[in-house]
Scaffold this active site. Structure first.
Site, PDB file in Angstrom:
ATOM      1  N   HIS A   1      -2.950 -78.052 -86.754  1.00  0.00           N
ATOM      2  CA  HIS A   1      -3.823 -77.670 -87.764  1.00  0.00           C
ATOM      3  C   HIS A   1      -3.421 -78.042 -89.244  1.00  0.00           C
ATOM      4  CE1 HIS A   1      -1.774 -73.724 -87.724  1.00  0.00           C
ATOM      5  NE2 HIS A   1      -1.850 -74.049 -89.044  1.00  0.00           N
TER       6      HIS A   1
ATOM      7  N   ASP B   1      -1.700 -76.966 -80.408  1.00  0.00           N
ATOM      8  CA  ASP B   1      -1.665 -77.139 -81.893  1.00  0.00           C
ATOM      9  C   ASP B   1      -0.300 -77.690 -82.211  1.00  0.00           C
ATOM     10  OD1 ASP B   1      -2.415 -76.507 -84.469  1.00  0.00           O
ATOM     11  OD2 ASP B   1      -1.382 -74.537 -84.427  1.00  0.00           O
TER      12      ASP B   1
ATOM     13  N   SER C   1       3.450 -72.521 -91.091  1.00  0.00           N
ATOM     14  CA  SER C   1       2.869 -73.197 -89.857  1.00  0.00           C
ATOM     15  C   SER C   1       3.553 -74.690 -89.796  1.00  0.00           C
ATOM     16  CB  SER C   1       1.535 -73.509 -89.849  1.00  0.00           C
ATOM     17  OG  SER C   1       0.532 -72.364 -90.020  1.00  0.00           O
TER      18      SER C   1
END
Length: 319
Positions: A63, A93, A169
């Site tokens: 992402h 992910d 992230s």
């Protein structure tokens, strides 16, 4: 007149705190230089990533890169360059980048199966634009599942209370040994201290698949599982030496698992005789070579019986 000790003993709590600080600092010194800021060249947005090889392979989140073919990389030593996105796996992910620049350092992927609840967890990244920040906490739970951006479930997720924020992230979750044990991926908005990282063993599998095939080949049987302790009595009856296994939490309707008679609450002990000690083993064993090939699944069911179910894994795309 008595002698007055001007240097009284240091309290044990202070000694322990100093040892903790030294350990964390050493782990950060080891991994921190491998961490970079990842920016999309179009559409904005940024996250973190970390190099896993001296030739510039960088792991981040899917992402973070989105559909981008190239990204901007800012390394911890201040150097800036670009990188090409080699592949991505929305189901976990995870994305893999090749840096078109020299990386100052690289980190080692550790064995996430060695993690235990209560182990110290160190998160390094670029939260909210505050580059190369460090937070610490503990491993709160193992073998969790969470929903990815595609709506599918990511298995073998590490839950931690190390503070994560947007920008973390794709950064590493680090052990006190200075090894990466997870890839920070998400935080539950509105919750206090609940954050998640994809286990390093799963990330390692994804990287291997991308390097070999450009994408992740995956067989699908339609279960959501949790990693749990394997009761000793079950291990003895099944002839297993593993201390953990997986328990089915949910079965997708119409899936190969349902058609084979698997039930929620069943333990999956092995696939074709290969032990399943955790969710990462299940992911690894269900690679592309299993698609369309009948598999024998050893099961400990709710009635206390150990038996075998035969099922046919089907293809699961990465999109």
């Amino acid at each position: 007149m008595g002698f007055i000790d001007k240097n009284p003993p240091v309290p044990e709590s202070a000694v322990l705190l100093d040892a903790y600080s030294t350990t964390v600092a050493a782990a950060v010194d080891r991994v921190g230089p491998a961490v970079s800021r990842i920016e999309r060249l179009a559409g904005g947005g940024h996250g973190s990533g970390f190099a896993i090889s001296p030739d510039g392979l960088i792991i981040t989140n899917h992402h973070v890169v989105g559909d981008a073919k190239a990204v901007r990389i800012r390394a911890a030593n201040g150097s800036v360059g670009q990188g090409s996105v080699l592949g991505r796996d929305p189901d976990t992910d995870i994305a893999l980048i090749r840096a078109d620049m020299d990386v100052p350092s690289w980190a080692r992927l550790g064995d996430s199966k060695s993690l235990r609840r209560g182990h110290i967890a160190i998160a390094i990244g670029n939260p909210l634009g505050f580059d190369w920040s460090v937070t610490t906490g503990v491993v709160s739970a193992l073998g969790r599942s969470m929903r990815s951006s595609t709506g599918r479930l990511i298995d073998d997720v590490v839950q931690t209370d190390a503070a994560l924020n947007p920008g973390n992230s794709g950064g590493p979750l680090v052990s006190t040994a200075g090894e990466v044990v997870g890839v920070n991926t998400a935080v539950i908005q509105g919750a206090q201290g609940i954050a998640f990282a994809v286990a390093s063993n799963t990330a390692n599998f994804v990287v291997s698949e991308i390097m070999r095939f450009g994408h992740v080949r995956r067989a699908y049987i339609g279960v959501v599982v949790d990693t749990i302790a394997l009761p000793r009595r079950v291990a003895v009856r099944a002839g297993m030496t593993e201390e953990t296994t997986v328990r089915i939490r949910r079965i997708e309707p119409g899936s190969p698992a349902e058609l084979a008679g698997l039930k929620e609450g069943d333990f999956i002990l092995a696939i074709d005789g290969q032990p399943v000690a955790g969710a990462d083993d299940l992911i690894r064993l269900l690679d592309g070579s299993r698609i369309g090939q009948e598999a024998a699944v050893s099961v400990y069911d709710l009635d206390g019986a150990i038996g075998e179910r035969r099922l046919m894994p089907v293809a699961r795309s990465a999109g």
